[in-house]
Scaffold this active site. Structure first.
Site, PDB file in Angstrom:
ATOM      1  CG  ASN A 100      -2.060   0.967   1.090  1.00  9.99           C
ATOM      2  OD1 ASN A 100      -2.042   1.822   0.212  1.00  9.99           O
ATOM      3  ND2 ASN A 100      -3.035   0.868   1.965  1.00  9.99           N
ATOM      4  CG  ASP A 101       1.401   3.190   3.656  1.00  4.78           C
ATOM      5  OD1 ASP A 101       0.339   3.631   3.188  1.00  4.78           O
ATOM      6  OD2 ASP A 101       1.546   2.822   4.833  1.00  4.78           O
ATOM      7  CB  VAL A 102       6.070   0.501  -0.474  1.00  2.00           C
ATOM      8  CG1 VAL A 102       6.458   0.329   0.985  1.00  2.00           C
ATOM      9  CG2 VAL A 102       5.313  -0.706  -0.984  1.00  2.00           C
TER      10      VAL A 102
END
Lengths: 97, 483
Positions: B410-412
């Site tokens: 997700n965040d990466v």
């Protein structure tokens, strides 16, 4: 400042510097095995635990020491086994199991 | 070993006995073997040899301690040592052989707890038996630090373990004046150690130090959110090492000082790398990280509902895109670990490769719950490690790639890190999955990820979301491609 402290600080900072140099060369690929490995090495506190558990100081000290031996030996044995287990899985192209 | 038997001091003032010389040489050999072992760990080809070297070093150090202890009459009781070693070997073997690779962060956290416990208990025994007015300044300071750090590592690691296991909420727990009260407790602990220097016999102060350590471990980890777990685990590694080093100072034992320093600095260094990979300063994570994740939650609440709807595709549609692809880059995340999908990823890659498609893997430094977690999971599924590429090596290749297959990350891969200055992850280096011709995202639901930040990648026009359990979806891709 005692000479013992100076000696200890020499050892500490030289080891820290050596560790920094060596560990900064470990690639991202191997960072999890590295953590398991340093965890196993830190089980060297087993050395202090053995002296605490084996001493002639009384039941409380022996019991606390024995728990310390237990905890440290779990780290040593488990840490080395799991590091090796991980490293066995790392294979280059073409390697099959 | 007591202050009455200082090995190093004896080395300075006079000759050592034969047994002392022997054990010191064994400790020296062990230290050298540990450093050589770490050096070998720098390359996957030599790493297993490194483990063997360190194992030999450990056997040497332990055997030397036992021989020396017996010779000097320091070790007089065996039965407890034997029982503890036997149980420890049994539990250690079980943990070493049977813990699944997906549970590696939990295992590492738990073993940091064991390390902290061992060190703290050795410190308490040391104080029980050599405490009181005769303790010198160095001895009492080192013992105090050892117990405080050991206790902190013990409970802090248990907290990390609880958060990873889901026993405790992964969300950061905050309350008013948190940093101030933690700071007060740290200052209080140091103050009490200072008091012990002047009055080593004040046992109430010693046990207060231990109690504050126990409390600090809980309170320092409580506010740290799940997304910061890789850094927390590195930090605990560092604390465990420093505690072991303090033990070395307390016992006049160089091999403990050296191992502690190696462990302490490896944790420190990895923590710095993790912080850099998240574009956060290390001091920010150490002292001020605690507020960072809730800010993210605030952003999420404001951003989500009004935006464009994500393009949700069916398994068949996504399989068609994969069938046509000539090059695929897989981006694994923690979602892959959760659904144990690494084998399914490998199976799909095999089919794609059989179709003549080039498959590579892009690994973000903070993907997962600990440094290098994805590498281990993919290795478990027999993915060759020369197919795995770090962010800076592979990132420019996304533009020339047909499909970026995002599996539970997700965040990466959140483009907000590049463009949205109000995002809490702004400035964090990300994998450019959005630059691929098509980005296929496997995700359980459309909810925000673990860090609680909305991902605008999911609503991009070249993104296709495939909802559901990653493992099941991947297996459906594989069977669709085989037809």
């Amino acid at each position: 400042m005692s000479l013992t402290l100076i000696f200890g600080l020499y050892v500490f900072f030289l080891a820290a510097f050596t560790g920094y140099q060596v560990i900064s060369k470990v690639p991202h690929l191997l960072h999890t095995p590295l953590m398991a490995f340093t965890n196993a090495i830190s089980g060297i506190s087993l050395v202090g635990s053995l002296l605490a558990a084996g001493g002639h100081y009384g039941t409380l000290s022996t019991a606390l020491g024995a728990v310390a031996v237990l905890a440290a030996s779990i780290n040593v044995i488990g840490g080395f086994l799991i590091t090796d287990r991980m490293l066995r899985m790392f294979k280059k192209k073409g390697g099959t199991r | 070993m007591s202050a009455a038997e200082p090995q190093v001091a004896q080395a300075v003032v006079g000759a050592l006995s034969t047994a002392e010389t022997f054990v010191q040489l064994l400790y020296l050999a062990a230290s050298i073997l540990f450093v050589l072992g770490l050096k070998d760990l720098g390359d996957a080809q030599t790493a297993r040899r490194g483990v063997l070297l360190a194992e030999i070093g450990m056997v040497a150090a332990v055997a030397g301690t036992l021989l020396f202890g017996v010779d000097k009459g320091i070790i007089v009781r065996w039965e407890w040592i034997v029982v503890a070693l036997l149980i420890g070997t049994g539990v250690g073997t079980a943990m070493g052989l049977w813990i699944p690779m997906t549970k590696m962060p939990e295992r590492i956290a738990l073993s940091h707890a064991f390390g902290g416990l061992a060190v703290a208990l050795v410190g308490v025994v040391e104080y029980l038996n050599h405490g009181g007015p005769q303790m010198g300044t160095l001895h009492i300071t080192a013992t105090g630090l050892e117990v405080a750090l050991g206790a902190l590592t013990f409970t802090g690691s248990l907290m990390a373990f609880g958060k990873l296991q889901g026993f405790i909420t992964g969300r950061p727990v905050t309350y008013p004046l948190q940093n101030l009260s933690n700071l007060a407790m740290i200052v209080g602990t140091l103050g009490l150690i200072g008091l012990l220097v002047y009055s080593p016999g004040a046992s109430w102060a010693f046990y207060a130090v231990a109690t504050l350590g126990v409390l600090l471990g809980v309170l320092l980890v409580l506010p740290i959110g799940g997304a910061d777990m890789p850094v927390v685990i590195c930090l605990l590694n560092s604390y465990a090492g420093l505690a072991a080093s303090a033990t070395g100072f307390a016992l006049d034992n160089n091999v403990l000082i050296i191992c502690g320093a190696l462990d302490g600095f490896s944790g420190f260094l990895l923590g710095m790398m993790m912080s850099k990979a998240m574009n956060r300063s290390f001091s920010n994570v150490l002292f001020g990280a605690f507020g960072a994740v809730p800010e993210g939650k605030a952003v999420m609440e404001g951003a989500a509902p009004s935006g464009p709807a994500p393009n949700v595709g069916s398994v068949e549609e996504a399989a068609e895109v994969l069938r046509a692809a000539r090059s695929v880059i897989v981006v694994p995340g923690y979602g892959m670990a959760v659904s144990q999908a690494q084998h399914a990823v490998r199976d799909l890659a095999n089919v794609l490769q059989a179709n003549g498609c080039d498959v590579r893997y892009a690994i973000h430094p903070v993907a997962g719950r600990m440094p290098g977690h994805m590498n281990v999971l993919l290795a478990e599924a027999n993915v060759p490690y020369d197919h795995l590429f770090d962010l800076d090596v592979i990132n420019d290749d996304f533009t020339a790639t047909d499909v970026a297959l995002v599996v539970g990350a997700n965040d990466v891969v959140n483009p907000a890190a590049r463009s949205n200055q109000s995002s809490p992850i702004y400035g964090m280096p990300i994998l450019s999955a959005d630059m691929a011709k098509t980005c296929v995202v496997l995700k359980r639901s459309l909810n925000a990820g673990f860090a609680g930040i909305e991902n605008e990648l999911f609503v991009r026009s070249n993104t296709m979301m495939v909802l559901g359990d990653a493992k099941k979806t991947l297996m459906q891709f594989t069977s669709a491609l085989k037809e």
